[in-house]
Scaffold this motif. Structure first.
Motif, PDB file in Angstrom:
ATOM      1  N   ASP A   1       0.806  -1.231   0.000  1.00 24.14           N
ATOM      2  CA  ASP A   1       0.000   0.000   0.000  1.00 24.14           C
ATOM      3  C   ASP A   1       0.837   1.278   0.000  1.00 24.14           C
ATOM      4  O   ASP A   1       0.314   2.355   0.251  1.00 24.14           O
ATOM      5  CB  ASP A   1      -0.991   0.022   1.171  1.00 24.14           C
ATOM      6  N   THR A   2       2.132   1.153  -0.260  1.00 19.43           N
ATOM      7  CA  THR A   2       2.982   2.334  -0.424  1.00 19.43           C
ATOM      8  C   THR A   2       3.582   2.291  -1.825  1.00 19.43           C
ATOM      9  O   THR A   2       3.232   3.108  -2.668  1.00 19.43           O
ATOM     10  CB  THR A   2       4.077   2.385   0.656  1.00 19.43           C
TER      11      THR A   2
ATOM     12  N   CYS B   1       0.430  -1.400  -5.044  1.00 23.48           N
ATOM     13  CA  CYS B   1      -0.948  -0.986  -4.792  1.00 23.48           C
ATOM     14  C   CYS B   1      -1.915  -1.961  -5.451  1.00 23.48           C
ATOM     15  O   CYS B   1      -1.543  -2.703  -6.354  1.00 23.48           O
ATOM     16  CB  CYS B   1      -1.179   0.430  -5.312  1.00 23.48           C
TER      17      CYS B   1
ATOM     18  N   ASP C   1       5.997   5.190   4.709  1.00 26.68           N
ATOM     19  CA  ASP C   1       5.149   4.032   4.975  1.00 26.68           C
ATOM     20  C   ASP C   1       3.720   4.515   5.200  1.00 26.68           C
ATOM     21  O   ASP C   1       3.500   5.602   5.711  1.00 26.68           O
ATOM     22  CB  ASP C   1       5.664   3.338   6.256  1.00 26.68           C
ATOM     23  N   ASP C   2       2.754   3.667   4.832  1.00 25.43           N
ATOM     24  CA  ASP C   2       1.355   4.023   5.090  1.00 25.43           C
ATOM     25  C   ASP C   2       0.924   3.607   6.483  1.00 25.43           C
ATOM     26  O   ASP C   2      -0.120   4.035   6.968  1.00 25.43           O
ATOM     27  CB  ASP C   2       0.448   3.375   4.048  1.00 25.43           C
ATOM     28  N   SER C   3       1.713   2.799   7.158  1.00 26.58           N
ATOM     29  CA  SER C   3       1.373   2.291   8.478  1.00 26.58           C
ATOM     30  C   SER C   3       2.037   3.120   9.573  1.00 26.58           C
ATOM     31  O   SER C   3       3.155   3.586   9.415  1.00 26.58           O
ATOM     32  CB  SER C   3       1.836   0.831   8.588  1.00 26.58           C
TER      33      SER C   3
END
Length: 147
Positions: A37-38, A41, A143-145
């Motif tokens: 998700d970075t 996708c 990062d998306d987290s």
């Protein structure tokens, strides 16, 4: 006309030399990116980079890459940055390098879950964070987290 340099001109020369020496020794900025998700996708969640492989081949050779990644990494390299991938997944570093090479992206280093866990053990960390960029001299991690 003076034959010998003044104290001020010697100071200026010394400062210039020090700046040149420091610039030559200055380490490159190391930037790492997460995969899920970075960089990678879901096909219907974001636009993807074009690849020279047909779309059906990506089932075996890698996930779709978020659009803009190729141009971003080129610009970061142009500015002298070192590009890394840092993922908490078990993907093999060779797989990650091959996947990115399909898009013309070369990375300087890969940290996966195996390398991450080893670094945490070496640093004596028992409460394990999902990522620990300082263990790999990473200056910035994208990062998306939150972890």
């Amino acid at each position: 006309m003076r034959r010998y340099p003044t104290l001020a001109s010697r100071a200026v020369q010394a400062i210039q030399q020090a700046l040149l020496t420091r610039a030559a020794k200055r380490p490159r900025v190391r930037i790492s990116f997460d995969i899920d998700d970075t960089l990678a996708c879901q096909l219907h969640h974001a636009d993807v980079e074009s690849s020279w492989l047909p779309a059906c081949a990506h089932r075996w050779w890698g996930e779709p890459l978020r659009i803009g990644t190729r141009s971003l990494t080129r610009e970061l390299r142009r500015q002298g940055c070192s590009i890394w991938v840092y993922t908490s997944s078990g993907r093999a570093p060779s797989y990650i390098r091959r996947w990115l090479m399909l898009y013309g992206i070369r990375v300087d280093g890969v940290v996966n879950s195996v390398r991450h866990n080893h670094a945490l053990t070496v640093h004596g960390l028992s409460n394990t964070p999902s990522k620990f960029p300082p263990a790999f001299d990473i200056d910035l991690h994208v990062d998306d987290s939150e972890g």
